[in-house]
Design an enzyme around this catalytic site. Structure first.
Site, short mmCIF file in Angstrom:
data_model
loop_
_atom_site.label_atom_id
_atom_site.label_comp_id
_atom_site.label_asym_id
_atom_site.label_seq_id
_atom_site.Cartn_x
_atom_site.Cartn_y
_atom_site.Cartn_z
N LYS A 70 14.20 19.31 64.32
CA LYS A 70 15.31 18.65 63.61
C LYS A 70 14.87 18.43 62.18
CE LYS A 70 19.44 16.87 64.37
NZ LYS A 70 20.43 17.23 65.39
N ASP B 164 24.42 19.15 61.36
CA ASP B 164 24.47 17.86 62.06
C ASP B 164 25.31 16.97 61.14
OD1 ASP B 164 23.06 16.42 64.52
OD2 ASP B 164 23.03 14.97 62.90
#
Ligand code: NDP
Ligand code: 2IT
Length: 448
Positions: free
Chosen positions: A128, A168
């Site tokens: 991430k 995201d």
């Protein structure tokens, strides 16, 4: 279950190694509590310190992002990429641009991503990234400058078989386009290094819809298992971005009623439920208007309630789709009191530990963690990677079918590992245990 000495020592070691990382430790504790029995029962898992090794990222890359705003002033932000584990595939996971982004937030997301990706059954590792950059109020030109500066730092660490970022919070098709353009120029390479691309540049059909649609496909399996059906049920949804809007769209298509959407500034409530036209309008103006929900209330209908959240309204199913810890224990208790039967996460870790505990303690409500229910997005990202690798593109129907199959597969694993003797399914336990077994097996097989 009371902590055994082994589990509490393990928790202490991980806490000591990660001081002041609240969100990361919350995610670790949630999974550890659910796999504790597996660790107790398996000598190899303990001897090879499987859980502890999974909590430690392979590497954490942090960098400075410098860029010029529209006034010609220098701006300074921080960027991160946490490459958590490539045990079962290239690092894979989104990029988040939000002022609340910190190392702890990116680490919790990267850690959870490993379990989620394992559950999809695709060869995807976990990672991430993101930045504390706040895109609110920034022009398109400023967003482009920031994305280019961010990629100028990130490009050396990623690659189609190495690490494949995606979107995201606040990173959608526009940002992925700018990031991809910069990567292509620097590397002189057109490869599947990012997913969530526009269709014209190697993107995949269904990726935009995938997370929200996947949540509803998963919900249908949960309801079916409880001998209920979605048609006629009332949903409260939080968020008004990619995940929330496509979850709402699919829910309406299946005959459910959606009465709320929300953002960081308040909630939009529509007593008689949103129509498909309403959702299409919100999708169209997402990114264009400053506060799409407020504009909706002013230009169309519905009630805008500044500063409020959706959890006070009576519903059958609550779908938090905004951000971490957006539902606390008290709010979960209110939902349960009002008859809510399922809390299904579109966002990552949207429920506090107290909220999860309240739901588990309730007789008639169940909790579905994001690592199971929101895996549709990364799953279609995986399908985008394979389309890019094969220089081909699949149809919407084919990809939507694959998404449905993958969500069914994840549901099956949760039931297998989370069903009690009475037939109740603890989805949190099921998802954690099933994901953990896959990662543990890969770790043991590959040696220390
Ligand atoms: P978007 O940026 O498209 O939308 C985010 C929404 O959440 C906005 O309405 C935003 O409101 C709201 N929000 C963000 N931060 C906060 C906050 N601190 N408090 C209240 N509201 C907030 O993001 P996505 O829809 O893509 O992501 C939403 C969630 O889903 C995240 O948790 C993400 O990690 C998760 N997720 C996303 C996937 C994807 O494919 N995109 C896949 C799997 C999970 P505002 O505009 O006012 O900031
Ligand atoms: O949290 C997530 O699963 C995502 N933001 C999507 C990640 C991806 O690589 O598509």
């Amino acid at each position: 279950m009371p902590d055994s000495q082994y589990i509490s020592e393990l928790k202490n070691r991980i806490t000591e190694r990660n001081p002041n990382q609240t969100e990361f430790m919350q995610a670790v504790t949630e999974i550890l509590d659910n796999v504790a029995e597996e660790l107790e029962d398996n000598d190899e898992y303990r001897r090879y310190r499987i859980f502890e090794r999974l909590t430690e990222p392979d590497r954490i890359i942090s960098f400075k992002v410098e860029w010029l705003d529209d006034r010609g002033c220098a701006q300074l932000n921080r960027g991160w990429r946490v490459q958590q584990s490539n045990l079962i595939g290239p690092y894979k996971g989104g990029l988040r641009f939000h002022p609340t982004v910190s190392e702890s937030v990116i680490k919790f997301l990267a850690f959870e991503q490993c379990f989620k990706n394992a559950l999809t059954g695709l060869p995807l590792g976990g990672g991430k990234g993101g930045s504390d950059f706040d895109p609110k109020g920034r022009s398109d030109h400023e967003i482009m400058s920031f994305c280019q500066a961010f990629m100028t730092q990130l490009y050396r660490h990623i690659g189609a078989n190495v690490d494949v970022p995606a979107g995201d919070i606040n990173v959608g098709a526009r940002e992925i386009g700018f990031l991809y353009g910069q990567y292509r120029k620097i590397r002189n390479q057109f490869s599947g290094v990012l997913t969530g691309k526009a269709i014209e540049m190697g993107g995949s059909l269904v990726r935009t819809e995938a997370t929200g649609f996947g949540v509803i496909y998963f919900l249908q399996h949960v309801l079916e298992h409880k001998e209920l059906q979605l048609e006629g049920l009332t949903l409260t949804i939080s968020g008004a971005g990619n995940v929330a809007l496509f979850a709402a769209k699919k829910a309406l298509e299946q005959g459910a009623k959606v009465i709320t959407l929300s953002n960081s500034r308040g909630v939009l409530f529509k007593d008689n439920g949103f129509s498909n036209d309403d959702i299409e309008w919100l999708i169209k103006y997402d990114n264009i208007k400053d506060n799409t929900l407020l504009s909706f209330a002013e230009e169309r209908d519905g009630e805008w309630r500044a500063g409020e959240k959706p959890w006070q309204y009576k519903c059958d199913v609550a779908v938090p789709c905004a951000t971490q810890n957006e539902m606390n224990g008290e709010e979960a208790s209110t939902l349960i009191k009002n008859g809510c039967k399922v809390v299904i996460c579109g966002a990552n870790m949207p429920c506090t530990s107290e909220a999860i505990e309240a739901i588990h303690n309730a007789k008639n409500c169940c909790y579905i963690p994001g690592k199971a229910s929101n895996a549709g997005g990364v799953a279609v990202s995986g399908l985008e990677m394979s389309q890019n690798a094969g220089f081909e593109s699949q149809t919407f129907e084919y990809l939507d079918g694959r998404l449905r199959d993958i969500m069914k597969h994840i549901h099956g694993q949760c039931v297998k590992c989370g069903e009690s003797d009475t037939g109740d399914v603890n989805y949190e336990r099921g998802a954690s245990v099933a994901g953990f077994h896959i990662l543990a097996k890969a770790m043991l097989a590959q040696g220390v």
